[in-house]
Design an enzyme around this catalytic site. Structure first.
Site, PDB file in Angstrom:
ATOM      1  N   GLY A 285     -14.695  11.679   8.564  1.00  0.00           N
ATOM      2  CA  GLY A 285     -14.188  10.518   8.070  1.00  0.00           C
ATOM      3  C   GLY A 285     -12.618  10.505   8.404  1.00  0.00           C
ATOM      4  O   GLY A 285     -12.019  11.346   8.497  1.00  0.00           O
ATOM      5  N   CYS A 286     -12.254   9.210   8.116  1.00  0.00           N
ATOM      6  CA  CYS A 286     -10.719   9.044   8.317  1.00  0.00           C
ATOM      7  C   CYS A 286      -9.657   9.960   7.540  1.00  0.00           C
ATOM      8  O   CYS A 286      -8.657  10.630   7.816  1.00  0.00           O
ATOM      9  CB  CYS A 286     -10.341   7.533   8.421  1.00  0.00           C
ATOM     10  SG  CYS A 286     -10.645   6.453   7.032  1.00  0.00           S
ATOM     11  N   TYR A 287     -10.047   9.398   6.167  1.00  0.00           N
ATOM     12  CA  TYR A 287      -9.048  10.064   5.264  1.00  0.00           C
ATOM     13  C   TYR A 287      -9.289  11.626   5.155  1.00  0.00           C
ATOM     14  O   TYR A 287      -8.491  12.401   5.206  1.00  0.00           O
ATOM     15  CB  TYR A 287      -9.786   9.400   3.856  1.00  0.00           C
ATOM     16  CG  TYR A 287      -8.752   8.431   3.390  1.00  0.00           C
ATOM     17  CD1 TYR A 287      -7.353   8.362   3.314  1.00  0.00           C
ATOM     18  CD2 TYR A 287      -9.593   7.494   2.735  1.00  0.00           C
ATOM     19  CE1 TYR A 287      -6.794   7.364   2.733  1.00  0.00           C
ATOM     20  CE2 TYR A 287      -8.817   6.258   2.262  1.00  0.00           C
ATOM     21  CZ  TYR A 287      -7.457   5.975   2.342  1.00  0.00           C
ATOM     22  OH  TYR A 287      -6.849   5.036   1.737  1.00  0.00           O
ATOM     23  N   ALA A 288     -10.757  12.124   5.543  1.00  0.00           N
ATOM     24  CA  ALA A 288     -10.976  13.438   5.546  1.00  0.00           C
ATOM     25  C   ALA A 288     -10.240  14.229   6.793  1.00  0.00           C
ATOM     26  O   ALA A 288      -9.771  15.401   6.422  1.00  0.00           O
ATOM     27  CB  ALA A 288     -12.349  13.619   5.665  1.00  0.00           C
TER      28      ALA A 288
ATOM     29  N   SER B 247      -7.331  13.413   8.114  1.00  0.00           N
ATOM     30  CA  SER B 247      -5.894  13.509   7.721  1.00  0.00           C
ATOM     31  C   SER B 247      -5.877  14.675   6.830  1.00  0.00           C
ATOM     32  O   SER B 247      -4.792  15.554   6.649  1.00  0.00           O
ATOM     33  CB  SER B 247      -5.251  12.434   7.251  1.00  0.00           C
ATOM     34  OG  SER B 247      -4.017  12.299   7.234  1.00  0.00           O
TER      35      SER B 247
END
Length: 884
Positions: free
Chosen positions: A679-682, A684
C-alpha cells in the site's frame, strides 16, 4: 536540485536561488561601498558566492567528491592557459530552453570556472528557411550553403548568440559574444557544398582574453577563409577542433536527450570506454547511422587529446551532476586503457605492484602492515591481479581451487576513481567470478560504493564484509566459517547471525541487501560498460493483461507501460468501459474488454499473457486469481503467468511475495509468480521506520502521521462524457475539503497492520513484533503523500547518526532520494521515487523525527508495480521507469 536524484530541479529552482542570492550579496556590497559602510571587499563577496554555491553542490554527491572535482577543474585553469577547463557545445535545440541553459552556465561561473561555450542554431535556422520557402539541401549529411543560406545563418547565429549572452548577463554572469576571429577555414568542397568550411586554424587568444577579463566566451561556429569570406562550419566539428587546440579536461555536448542510448533496450549508456569497447561497439547491430558517426567522431577527437580528457553527452539540467559527481548523469566517453589480468607478480612487475601497495594500501599507510607482508599474503593461494595499464586501479582476487574467491585488495588512484576505471576492473572480475566476498573498513569514505555492488553485507568490529552471488544467509555463514578455518578471513566476522529466508538476505543487524543496479549518492561512479548494457537482464517482449484499468492507479500504470521497451499491454478489462478504446497507451491500439473469471482461466490456460495485474477494489480480486491458478495447472507449455495484486487482498497471504525491493530485497521477487504490491501509506511508513529498527523502543510505538492527496481515496462512477463514455470522479473531491485536511481511519487502518507485520520480519527476536501508530488524513491536492515519523528511541542518538542510517541503508537506491531539508509536496508529486529528509532528534536525544514522501499513484502503486513486474519477468528492475 537539492539532491542528487533531483538534479533537474536544482537547475530550475536551486540554481536560480543560489545565483539570485549571490546577486543580492553583490548588490548589498555595492550599496555599502557607495555609502561608506563597506564591510567586505569585492574579493570576499566573490568568495562568499563561491562558498554558497559550493555548499549547494554538496547536495549532488559527497562533499569530498565535489571538492575533488572543483580542485581538479580549478587547477586545470592556469592563468597561462585559462581555457583548459571545458569546451561546452550547445545544440540548437538546447537554446530553446534558454533559462535552464543560462542557469547551468551561471552556476559554473559562480564557482570560478570558465568554460568555453560554442553553440549551434540548426533548428532555428531551419524554421527561418522554411518560413522563407527555402528547402535546405544536404549532401552526405552536410548542409549545402549558398549565399542566401549563409546570410540567414549569420543572422540566426548572431541572434542566438546575443540571446544567450543576454540571459547570462541577467543572472549577473559576465559573458562576451565572440562571433568571429577564432576559426580560419578553407572551402570543404566549393563546387559540392558551397560556402562550407573546413577549419585549418584556431586562434585561442580571444577566448583567453575573455576569461582573463572575467567573462565567459560565447562562440558561434562561423569561420573565415584567409581572404575574409565567411564560411559555415558544423558546430560539432567546430567544437572538436576547438578542443584539439585547447586540450580541455572536459568536452561537453549538451543535447535535449541527456545522453546516448542503447539502440535495443533504450537505456542510457553510462560510460563508453573506447580502448575496451570501440571495436566491439561498431559491430553491434544497433550501432548505425548517427550513433556510429558520433562514436567515430568522439574517438578521432579523443585520440588527439591527453588521456585525462573525456567527452560527456548530457542535458543542460544535469550539467552540474555530470561535472561534480563520480556517478555522473549523462554518457561519459573516454579513451581509457585496456585491462589486464596477471596470475603472477612477476608478469605484472614486482616493483610496479610494490609502489602501488606502498602508496595506496590503507593498512600499509596506517603502519599495521608492510609491503612485504602483503606480498607474502598474496602468494599463500592462487590469485589473479586485475587492473589497467597505468595501474590507476588494481584488484587482487584469491581463488584457491574449489573455494569461493575473496577480493583481498582493491586499490585505486584519484584518476582511477575520477575516470571510473575501478568500475571497469570490478566488471571484469564479475565476468570471471560468479560469486565473490570482500571487506572494507566500516568508516571507509567510499563504503557506499561497496554496498552498491553487493547482494548483502554485515559489519563486525569496525569492518564490513560484502558479497555477491550468494542468495542465502545460511550459505553465507557456512562460507565465512570456512574462510575462518583456513585463515582467509578474520574471526571478528563470526557469527554471521541467524539464518533468514532468501528474500530477507542482508537483513542481519539491520543491514539491507543492495541492488547492484543502483547508481545514486555514491562517491565512486557506478557507471558500467555500454557493451554490457543487456547482459544481466532479459529483452524478450512479453504480454500483460490489466484487470481493473479504470481507476487512477490503472491509468498511471497504463502511461508507464507506454514507455516500457519490452512489456506490451495487450488486454485491459473494465466492465463500464468495455468496447471503448484505451486512452493514454501509445504503443498500439487497445480496446477495453469485460473479462469474466472464465475468460481469465481460458487465457491463462492458452498462454495468452505472461503477466496479470489486478487493479481491483479490495475483496474483489480472489476469484480472478483463483482462475489464473486453475488455468496455470492446465497450461500446456511455458511457465505460468506472474500475478501482481495492487489491492490489499494478498498482503498477508502465505505463498505470496511482498514486493518492496528497497527493504526486503529482490531475490524473492525475481523467483515469484505471486506478488502483493504494498500500500502507498505502508510503503512510506516502512521506508521511514526500517533504518531505525535497531533503536526501536520496546515500550513505545513509532507514530506516523500521513497526509495524502485526494486521489488516494479512489474513484466512483461519474456522468458520461459527450461521447457517451463512462467517467470516474474522485470519492473525495477537493471542494468537499474546503481547502483543509480531513483525518480518517484514526485507528486500525489496514496500512498500520501491514507496515507492522512486514517490518516484524526484520526483527531477529520474533517476540518483539513491530507495532506502529498510524493516522492518515486526506488533503485538497491530487496526488502525493507526506508522512512524518515520530519515533521514541531505545538510546540517545544524534541527528547526524540518524541521517547516516538512512544513507547506509538507501544510499544506492535509484528510486530513493535522501535530502537534508524536510520534503514538501513538490519533491514527491509526479515523482517515481521516495524522498526522505528533515532528520531531527529531540533535545533529550530520545526521539527522532523524520519526514518521507512519495506519489501515491507512482512509487505508492504503479511505479512499484512495474518494479515488481520487471524483477519477476527477468527485466532490468527500472525498465520503463523514468529515473528523476
Amino acid at each position: 536540485m537539492l539532491s542528487a536524484t533531483r538534479i533537474s530541479a536544482l537547475s530550475s529552482r536551486g540554481a536560480r536561488q543560489a545565483v539570485v542570492a549571490s546577486q543580492r550579496q553583490g548588490a548589498v556590497s555595492v550599496v555599502r561601498k557607495k555609502t561608506g559602510i563597506q564591510t567586505r571587499s569585492i574579493q570576499s563577496v566573490a568568495q562568499t558566492d563561491r562558498d554558497t554555491i559550493t555548499r549547494l553542490l554538496y547536495s549532488l554527491g559527497s562533499k569530498r567528491e565535489v571538492e575533488r572535482h572543483l580542485r581538479i577543474f580549478s587547477s586545470a585553469s592556469h592563468p597561462s592557459q585559462p581555457a583548459k577547463f571545458a569546451v561546452i557545445k550547445v545544440g540548437g535545440a538546447v537554446l530553446d530552453n534558454l533559462d535552464e541553459l543560462a542557469l547551468s552556465l551561471s552556476f559554473l561561473y559562480r564557482v570560478g570556472l570558465y568554460p568555453v561555450v560554442l553553440h549551434g542554431a540548426g533548428p532555428q535556422m531551419n524554421d527561418i528557411l522554411d518560413s522563407e520557402g527555402i528547402v535546405p539541401d544536404y549532401i552526405d549529411g552536410i548542409r549545402v550553403t549558398d549565399a542566401k543560406t549563409l546570410q540567414t545563418a549569420r543572422r540566426v547565429f548572431l541572434e542566438q548568440n546575443l540571446k544567450l549572452v543576454g540571459a547570462l548577463e541577467k543572472l549577473g554572469t559576465r559573458a562576451r559574444p565572440i562571433t568571429s576571429g577564432v576559426f580560419t577555414a578553407d572551402y570543404l568542397d566549393r563546387d559540392k557544398y558551397g560556402l562550407v568550411g573546413k577549419i585549418t586554424r584556431v586562434d585561442k587568444r580571444p577566448l583567453e582574453a575573455s576569461i582573463r577579463a572575467g567573462a565567459l566566451p560565447i562562440l558561434t561556429s562561423l569561420a573565415e577563409s584567409p581572404e575574409g569570406q565567411i564560411l559555415n562550419v558544423n558546430a560539432d566539428i567546430a567544437a572538436g577542433e576547438l578542443a584539439k587546440e585547447l586540450e580541455p579536461m572536459k568536452i561537453v555536448f549538451l543535447n535535449d536527450k541527456g545522453g546516448m542510448f542503447h539502440g535495443v533496450t533504450g537505456e542510457k549508456l553510462d560510460v563508453i570506454n573506447l580502448d575496451e569497447e570501440y571495436d566491439q561497439l561498431l559491430k553491434e547491430p544497433w550501432v548505425k547511422y548517427g550513433t556510429k558517426l558520433k562514436l567515430r567522431e568522439f574517438k578521432e577527437l579523443l585520440d588527439h587529446l591527453p588521456r585525462s580528457s573525456s567527452v560527456a553527452v548530457i542535458s543542460a539540467s544535469n550539467l552540474q551532476r555530470e561535472l561534480f559527481t563520480d556517478s555522473g548523469a549523462g554518457t561519459l566517453i573516454r579513451r581509457g586503457y585496456k585491462l589486464f589480468k596477471h596470475t603472477s607478480i612477476e608478469s605484472l612487475g614486482a616493483d610496479r605492484l610494490r609502489q602501488v601497495i606502498h602508496d595506496r594500501d590503507p593498512e600499509v599507510l596506517a603502519g599495521t602492515s608492510s609491503v612485504t607482508g602483503v606480498f607474502n599474503d598474496i602468494k599463500k593461494a592462487p590469485f589473479t591481479i586485475y587492473g589497467d595499464e597505468p595501474l590507476d586501479a588494481i584488484a587482487i582476487i584469491s581463488h584457491p581451487e574449489g573455494e569461493t574467491p575473496v577480493m583481498t585488495k582493491l586499490l585505486a588512484s584519484r584518476s582511477g576513481i575520477l575516470n571510473n576505471v575501478i568500475d571497469n576492473v570490478f566488471n571484469a572480475i564479475k565476468k570471471d567470478h560468479r560469486r565473490l566476498f570482500w571487506t572494507a573498513q566500516a568508516d571507509d569514505e567510499n563504503r557506499a560504493w561497496h554496498f552498491e555492488r553487493a547482494d548483502g553485507s554485515f559489519t563486525r568490529a569496525g569492518k564490513s564484509l560484502f558479497w555477491y552471488g550468494v542468495q542465502d544467509v545460511a550459505e553465507v555463514e557456512k562460507i565465512v566459517k570456512g574462510f575462518d578455518e583456513k585463515g582467509r578471513i578474520e574471526r571478528s566476522y563470526l557469527p554471521v547471525g541467524p539464518s533468514a529466508p532468501p528474500h530477507r538476505l542482508g537483513t542481519v543487524d539491520g543491514t539491507r541487501s543492495y541492488s547492484t543496479l543502483a547508481r545514486r549518492n555514491v562517491p565512486f561512479s557506478t557507471r558500467g560498460y555500454a557493451t554490457a548494457a543487456t547482459q544481466s537482464s532479459s529483452t524478450e517482449p512479453k504480454r500483460l493483461a490489466l484487470v481493473g484499468a479504470r481507476g487512477y492507479t490503472g491509468q498511471a500504470l497504463t502511461t508507464l507501460l507506454s514507455g516500457h521497451p519490452f512489456l506490451n499491454l495487450t488486454h485491459v478489462s473494465s466492465r463500464q468501459l468495455a468496447g471503448y478504446p484505451l486512452q493514454g497507451y501509445t504503443k498500439s491500439p487497445v480496446t477495453y474488454s469485460d473479462l469474466s473469471v472464465a475468460d481469465v482461466e481460458r487465457m491463462e490456460k492458452d498462454g495468452e499473457v505472461d503477466a496479470w495485474v489486478m487493479a481491483l477494489p479490495n475483496g474483489v480480486c480472489k476469484p480472478f486469481v483463483d482462475a489464473v491458478d486453475r488455468g496455470a495447472k492446465e497450461r500446456a507449455a511455458g511457465e505460468a503467468s506472474v500475478v501482481v495484486d495492487l489491492g490489499a487482498d494478498y498482503r498477508f497471504e502465505e505463498g505470496w511475495t511482498y514486493g518492496l525491493p528497497e527493504i526486503y530485497g529482490r531475490s524473492a521477487v525475481r523467483t515469484s509468480k505471486r506478488i502483493s504490491n504494498p500500500g502507498c501509506y505502508a510503503t512510506s511508513s516502512q521506508l521511514l521506520i526500517a533504518p531505525l529498527l535497531k533503536y526501536l523502543h520496546p515500550a513505545a510505538l513509532p507514530t506516523v502521521f500521513g497526509v495524502s492527496g485526494y486521489s488516494g481515496a479512489g474513484t466512483v462512477s461519474g456522468s458520461n462524457d459527450p461521447d457517451g463514455r463512462p467517467t470516474t470522479v474522485p470519492k473525495v473531491s477537493p471542494e468537499s475539503l474546503a481547502g483543509g485536511f480531513r483525518a480518517y481511519s484514526l485507528t486500525d487502518h489496514i496500512h498500520e497492520r501491514e507496515a507492522g507485520a512486514h517490518l516484524s520480519s526484520l526483527i531477529v527476536d520474533p517476540k518483539n513484533a513491530v507495532k506502529i501508530a498510524f493516522v492518515p488524513s486526506v488533503a485538497p491536492w491530487f496526488s502525493g503523500i507526506i508522512s512524518t515519523l515520530s519515533m521514541p528511541l531505545s538510546e540517545k542518538v544524534s541527528a547526524k547518526d540518524i541521517k547516516a542510517l538512512y544513507v547506509e541503508r538507501y544510499g544506492g537506491e535509484k528510486l530513493i532520494n535522501i535530502q537534508a531539508g524536510v520534503p514538501v509536496l513538490q519533491d514527491v508529486e509526479n515523482k517515481h521515487g521516495w524522498t526522505v529528509g528533515g532528520f531531527q532528534v529531540h533535545s533529550d536525544g530520545d526521539r527522532a523525527v523524520v519526514v518521507g514522501g512519495l506519489d501515491n499513484l507512482l512509487k505508492g502503486a504503479a511505479t512499484q508495480c512495474l518494479q515488481n513486474l520487471n524483477l519477476a519477468l527477468g527485466y532490468d528492475e527500472y525498465a520503463g521507469i523514468p529515473i528523476q
